[in-house]
Design a protein around this motif. Structure first.
Motif, mmCIF file in Angstrom:
data_model
loop_
_atom_site.group_PDB
_atom_site.id
_atom_site.type_symbol
_atom_site.label_atom_id
_atom_site.label_comp_id
_atom_site.label_asym_id
_atom_site.label_seq_id
_atom_site.Cartn_x
_atom_site.Cartn_y
_atom_site.Cartn_z
ATOM 1 N N SER A 1 34.649 76.025 68.103
ATOM 2 C CA SER A 1 34.544 77.082 67.104
ATOM 3 C C SER A 1 35.810 77.924 67.128
ATOM 4 C CB SER A 1 33.285 77.918 67.303
ATOM 5 O OG SER A 1 33.378 78.632 68.478
ATOM 6 N N PHE A 2 36.136 78.448 65.989
ATOM 7 C CA PHE A 2 37.350 79.246 65.842
ATOM 8 C C PHE A 2 36.975 80.701 65.629
ATOM 9 C CE2 PHE A 2 38.581 74.964 64.862
ATOM 10 C CZ PHE A 2 39.792 74.858 65.530
ATOM 11 N N GLU A 3 37.694 81.559 66.343
ATOM 12 C CA GLU A 3 37.514 83.000 66.153
ATOM 13 C C GLU A 3 38.623 83.474 65.224
ATOM 14 O OE1 GLU A 3 35.021 84.697 68.018
ATOM 15 O OE2 GLU A 3 34.499 82.664 68.634
ATOM 16 N N TYR A 4 38.234 84.255 64.264
ATOM 17 C CA TYR A 4 39.237 84.776 63.324
ATOM 18 C C TYR A 4 38.935 86.248 63.109
ATOM 19 C CZ TYR A 4 42.446 84.620 59.277
ATOM 20 O OH TYR A 4 43.492 84.811 58.403
ATOM 21 N N THR A 5 39.787 87.084 63.662
ATOM 22 C CA THR A 5 39.631 88.531 63.530
ATOM 23 C C THR A 5 40.267 88.966 62.216
ATOM 24 O OG1 THR A 5 39.605 88.883 65.910
ATOM 25 C CG2 THR A 5 40.273 90.739 64.569
ATOM 26 N N LEU A 6 39.485 89.543 61.359
ATOM 27 C CA LEU A 6 39.995 89.985 60.052
ATOM 28 C C LEU A 6 40.661 91.347 60.199
ATOM 29 C CD1 LEU A 6 36.851 88.952 58.001
ATOM 30 C CD2 LEU A 6 39.134 87.931 57.759
ATOM 31 N N ILE A 7 41.938 91.389 59.870
ATOM 32 C CA ILE A 7 42.700 92.639 59.959
ATOM 33 C C ILE A 7 43.109 93.024 58.543
ATOM 34 C CG2 ILE A 7 44.698 93.797 60.988
ATOM 35 C CD1 ILE A 7 44.719 91.436 63.072
ATOM 36 N N SER A 8 42.715 94.192 58.118
ATOM 37 C CA SER A 8 42.909 94.575 56.721
ATOM 38 C C SER A 8 44.386 94.522 56.313
ATOM 39 C CB SER A 8 42.352 95.986 56.502
ATOM 40 O OG SER A 8 42.431 96.290 55.134
ATOM 41 N N GLY A 9 44.642 93.808 55.226
ATOM 42 C CA GLY A 9 45.995 93.730 54.680
ATOM 43 C C GLY A 9 46.929 92.789 55.437
ATOM 44 N N LYS A 10 46.461 92.202 56.546
ATOM 45 C CA LYS A 10 47.336 91.329 57.352
ATOM 46 C C LYS A 10 46.954 89.854 57.199
ATOM 47 C CE LYS A 10 49.400 94.531 60.249
ATOM 48 N NZ LYS A 10 50.751 94.939 59.895
ATOM 49 N N ASN A 11 45.659 89.566 57.317
ATOM 50 C CA ASN A 11 45.253 88.152 57.313
ATOM 51 C C ASN A 11 43.922 87.937 56.591
ATOM 52 O OD1 ASN A 11 43.343 89.233 59.001
ATOM 53 N ND2 ASN A 11 43.764 87.869 60.732
ATOM 54 N N ASP A 12 43.554 88.877 55.716
ATOM 55 C CA ASP A 12 42.192 88.819 55.171
ATOM 56 C C ASP A 12 42.136 88.648 53.651
ATOM 57 O OD1 ASP A 12 43.139 91.336 54.502
ATOM 58 O OD2 ASP A 12 41.235 92.356 54.941
ATOM 59 N N SER A 13 43.220 88.145 53.063
ATOM 60 C CA SER A 13 43.208 87.974 51.602
ATOM 61 C C SER A 13 42.566 86.638 51.228
ATOM 62 C CB SER A 13 44.644 88.007 51.071
ATOM 63 O OG SER A 13 45.317 86.828 51.474
ATOM 64 N N GLU A 14 42.318 86.492 49.925
ATOM 65 C CA GLU A 14 41.802 85.232 49.388
ATOM 66 C C GLU A 14 42.784 84.085 49.713
ATOM 67 O OE1 GLU A 14 38.995 84.737 47.749
ATOM 68 O OE2 GLU A 14 39.324 82.859 46.657
ATOM 69 N N ALA A 15 44.081 84.370 49.577
ATOM 70 C CA ALA A 15 45.096 83.340 49.864
ATOM 71 C C ALA A 15 45.051 82.931 51.333
ATOM 72 C CB ALA A 15 46.486 83.866 49.494
ATOM 73 N N ASP A 16 44.816 83.906 52.231
ATOM 74 C CA ASP A 16 44.703 83.591 53.665
ATOM 75 C C ASP A 16 43.509 82.671 53.913
ATOM 76 O OD1 ASP A 16 46.866 85.177 54.712
ATOM 77 O OD2 ASP A 16 45.656 86.967 54.326
ATOM 78 N N ALA A 17 42.398 82.973 53.230
ATOM 79 C CA ALA A 17 41.187 82.156 53.417
ATOM 80 C C ALA A 17 41.432 80.731 52.956
ATOM 81 C CB ALA A 17 40.011 82.780 52.657
#
Ligand code: SAH
Length: 353
Positions: free
Chosen positions: A251-267
């Protein structure tokens, strides 16, 4: 130092034999230890043996220094004091299917992830096998309940303390010991690739969790220095090897950081990345999304629950199961590293007074 909690049954027998004790005494001591019974209360041992244990053996069982119980969900956050005065945290989470303990693997952490409180003061030392095991024994003893699942997601990087962690896994799994099945244990790593490959060879059916947190090298290296040494390609190919060798899903952990890695493009980039990496392996891919816990010193901001849900939905379109982690114990500072840090700061202030 003699550390009997780090010994397996054979080693304990050898030690006690060297003191002229018959074999069955080792079984008695081993049985007491898994309950965390103080030597003075090991009532079926002769007084002379208790005295010898008290003088020769270092008491490495963690002691409850502070304890906070969540009024919201019953989560218990422990600050444990170790034999040398250092402290680590464990978190006891109560679920319908049993109690899970999140344990620490090192005092501090050398990995330097930018969002993480545990690494702010660097690494002080490895935890001993006895201290890894002892967090569970101490939590059982304090709560009067049994831990049935373990996650190695507390302070420290378990694969940076590899030998002690391997010994711990064997000890905790021993049927005469705590007897916790490997399938009930998860180990989380920031991605020390050679150790992931070594762990695969051990063939313990534990669950491996990978702290990924970004979908390309540029972004990952910006928050996780380990990525400069082993990049995403190397990491994911080690994961594929791990899956092929053990058959255990990752399983992968993905910490969502606002404005850094949480955009639609990142997903979308994450979806493509994982899908491609595991193409043809048949491995189910699971991503745990965690909205970053804001740690004052890091300046990272948390986004909304809706944004997290949307991120999960996007991953779903790539055939990836993504769940937004429920936040347990939010009122007791259950995010790891923060309690130890506070405690250290208070101690330092105390010293200055
Ligand atoms: N060193 C290991 C295990 C400890 S951290 C590892 O890196 O996996 C456990 C998880 O919490 C990791 O996924 C880590 O990246 C994450 N984490 C650390 N700080 C966090 C924070 N402030 N908010 C949310 N998750 C965090």
């Amino acid at each position: 130092m003699i550390d009997t909690y780090s010994m397996n049954r054979q080693e304990l027998e050898t030690l006690l034999a060297s003191w002229g004790q018959p074999k069955f005494r080792a079984a008695q001591v081993y049985a007491w230890q898994k309950e965390g019974t103080p030597v003075s209360e090991m009532s079926n041992l002769p007084k002379a043996l208790r005295e010898k244990l008290q003088t020769e053996v270092t008491d490495t069982l963690p002691k409850v220094e502070e304890k906070y119980v969540s009024a919201i969900d019953g989560t218990v956050k422990y600050l444990f004091r170790l034999y040398d005065g250092e402290c680590v945290e464990s978190v006891l989470m109560k679920y319908k299917h049993g109690n899970t303990l999140c344990i620490s693997s090192e005092v501090g952490c050398p990995m330097g992830c930018r969002f993480c409180a545990s690494t702010l003061g660097g690494k002080i030392r490895n935890l001993l096998p006895s201290e890894l095991l002892g967090q569970i024994i101490a939590a059982n003893r304090d709560s009067g309940e049994r831990v049935s699942n373990i996650v190695m997601m507390g302070i420290g990087e378990p694969l940076d303390n590899y030998d002690n962690v391997i010994r711990f896994l064997k000890l905790v799994n021993d049927e005469e010991g705590l007897n916790i099945g490997y399938r009930h244990i998860s180990l989380s790593t920031c991605g020390i690739v050679p150790r992931i490959l070594e762990l695969a060879k051990e063939e313990f059916p534990i669950t491996l969790s990978i702290s990924l947190h970004a979908s390309n090298d540029e972004k990952r290296s910006a928050v996780m220095p380990v990525n400069n040494k082993w990049n995403i390609d190397a990491l994911l190919s080690a994961c594929v090897t791990y899956y092929k060798t053990t058959g255990r899903r990752i399983s992968f952990e993905y910490t969502l950081i606002s404005g850094k890695n949480d955009s639609e493009a990142d997903a979308k980039e994450l979806g493509t990345l994982l899908k491609n990496a595991f193409r043809g392996t048949g491995a189910p891919i699971h991503v745990n999304l965690i909205r970053v816990n804001e740690v004052k010193e890091t300046g990272m901001k948390q986004g909304t629950a809706e944004e997290a849900n949307r991120f999960a939905e996007t991953l779903g379109r790539y055939g990836i199961v993504a769940t937004v982690r429920r936040r347990l114990g939010s009122d007791v500072n259950a995010a790891c590293g923060q309690l130890r840090r506070q405690h250290r700061q208070q101690e330092n202030e105390g010293e200055k007074d």
